[in-house]
Design an enzyme around this catalytic site. Structure first.
Site, mmCIF file in Angstrom:
data_model
loop_
_atom_site.group_PDB
_atom_site.id
_atom_site.type_symbol
_atom_site.label_atom_id
_atom_site.label_comp_id
_atom_site.label_asym_id
_atom_site.label_seq_id
_atom_site.Cartn_x
_atom_site.Cartn_y
_atom_site.Cartn_z
ATOM 1 N N SER A 132 0.837 -1.304 -0.126
ATOM 2 C CA SER A 132 0.058 -0.133 -0.011
ATOM 3 C C SER A 132 0.774 1.130 0.034
ATOM 4 C CB SER A 132 -1.007 0.009 1.294
ATOM 5 O OG SER A 132 -2.064 -1.118 1.163
ATOM 6 N N GLU A 368 -3.413 -5.484 -5.275
ATOM 7 C CA GLU A 368 -3.834 -4.634 -6.165
ATOM 8 C C GLU A 368 -4.466 -3.170 -5.471
ATOM 9 O OE1 GLU A 368 -3.785 -4.960 -10.256
ATOM 10 O OE2 GLU A 368 -3.308 -7.034 -10.140
#
Length: 386
Positions: A132, A368
């Site tokens: 992240s 993702e």
């Protein structure tokens, strides 16, 4: 039916669904149980022409729109997430950045073999402290007279370690910018390069038939010609790549939800309690109605985001929305399907592999872009002045 679908989209769906039902469904449970990457099965998917399908014909692709690729991923995920992940990662994360940011020489060198699935390709961002937070990348690339010298590693990388993998695109720290912030650049490295090694990861909770691996760089020499994009543009390339990649993860969520829903419908018509099929009980019928409604909403959201991309419109926020919502729908539908199966859903069952679907959906809200990060992306767009 969907207003955005054309004849070609229905044809893609039909051929991929038929292949998934006939070739993947009967055998994938055994590979999943043994944690084996079914290389021959992946190679057999070459006949579908879905690897690199959205790449230009000049480089060996099919020149299709992105929605066609998304439908192919969706249909694979309807039967198995490991095979869907293999296609999704190869096309969006593997081929995508080379197609978007590569030089003509790089495209000519790499894309033909990737578009035919002669080889697979990976994309490496994630490390212990990078995911992240892309700024947490610690892999280092130091410039030399010949190019770059790389040290570091990547983890949890899809299509990283099998014999089919030809290489990886990856982000590395390449210095400090004039403003004092870290500089990141993207590179390509091919198999056989000294110091570049890979390791297949096992003991996974999910995607057990997919190739997820560790990648190591030990004094890896990379030529200047294998720098991908401009120096210092590594984070930009990564973010652009993930915008498209999120659509494929959303497709996996949509397909998984569709498959779990269909299993729940079929099982509820066969399972009897109190002398009647449980599908006839309002509590079960309402669960199925909610599943169908969520899937329909998810499909419309995802296909609209693909339409935006295919027609040259900004799609980053809609991609984040689609991935956030489709992953949540996959979780909701798999959970409710498990509730309908009851104790029968706790064990491996090749006819009704709901326990595999229940496990596989858990990655979709993490990979993702976690759902938390996606809400940050969406909220920034919602709150900005327009």
């Amino acid at each position: 039916m969907n207003a955005l679908l054309k004849k070609v989209h229905h044809e893609v769906r039909a051929k991929v669904r038929a292949f998934a039902e006939e070739k993947i469904k009967p055998v994938i449970g055994e590979f999943e149980a043994l944690e084996q990457f079914p290389m021959d099965l992946v190679k057999s998917m070459r006949s579908l022409n879905i690897f690199g399908m959205h790449a230009p014909v000049a480089y060996g692709g099919q020149g299709s729109d992105y929605l066609s690729f998304i439908i192919a991923v969706e249909e694979l995920a309807r039967v198995d997430s490991s095979m869907a992940a293999t296609l999704a990662a190869h096309n969006s994360l593997g081929i995508g950045p080379i197609m978007a940011f590569g030089t003509e020489e790089q495209k000519q060198k790499y894309l033909p073999g990737l578009c035919t699935a002669e080889n697979l390709w990976a994309f490496g961002l994630t490390e212990e402290n990078a995911g992240s937070d892309a700024q947490g990348v610690q892999t280092q690339a130091v410039q030399t007279d010949k190019g770059w010298l790389v040290n570091g590693h990547k983890k949890y990388i899809t299509n990283a370690a099998s014999e089919m993998v030809a290489g990886i695109s990856f982000v590395a720290q390449t210095g400090i910018r004039p403003d004092g912030k870290k500089e990141f650049t993207t590179f390509l490295v091919s198999k056989g390069t000294p110091g570049y090694t890979k390791e297949f990861m096992k003991q996974k909770f999910l995607w057990r038939a997919a190739d997820n691996g560790m990648v190591y760089f030990k004094d890896v020499e990379i030529s200047a010609e294998d720098q991908l994009g401009e120096r210092g543009q590594g984070i930009k390339i990564m973010l652009k790549t993930i915008d498209s990649g999120r659509l494929s993860i959303a497709a996996m969520g949509l397909g998984l939800a569709q498959g779990a829903y269909e299993m729940a419908v079929s099982f509820s018509k066969k399972r009897k309690q109190f002398g009647n099929a449980i599908a006839g009980f309002q509590s079960i019928a309402f669960k199925l109605a909610d599943m169908a409604t969520k899937i329909e909403a998810a499909r419309n959201l995802l296909y609209h985001a693909c339409w935006l991309k295919d027609n040259g419109h900004p799609f980053g926020t809609q991609s984040a929305m689609a991935k956030l919502y489709c992953s949540q729908v996959a979780s909701d539908v798999a959970s409710e399907a498990m509730q309908i199966f009851g104790g029968a859903g706790f064990f491996r069952n090749d006819e009704y592999p709901i326990e595999r679907f229940f496990r596989d959906q858990r990655l979709l809200s993490i990979g993702e872009g976690t759902s938390e990060v996606l809400r940050m992306v969406i909220s920034r767009d919602v709150l900005k002045d327009k």
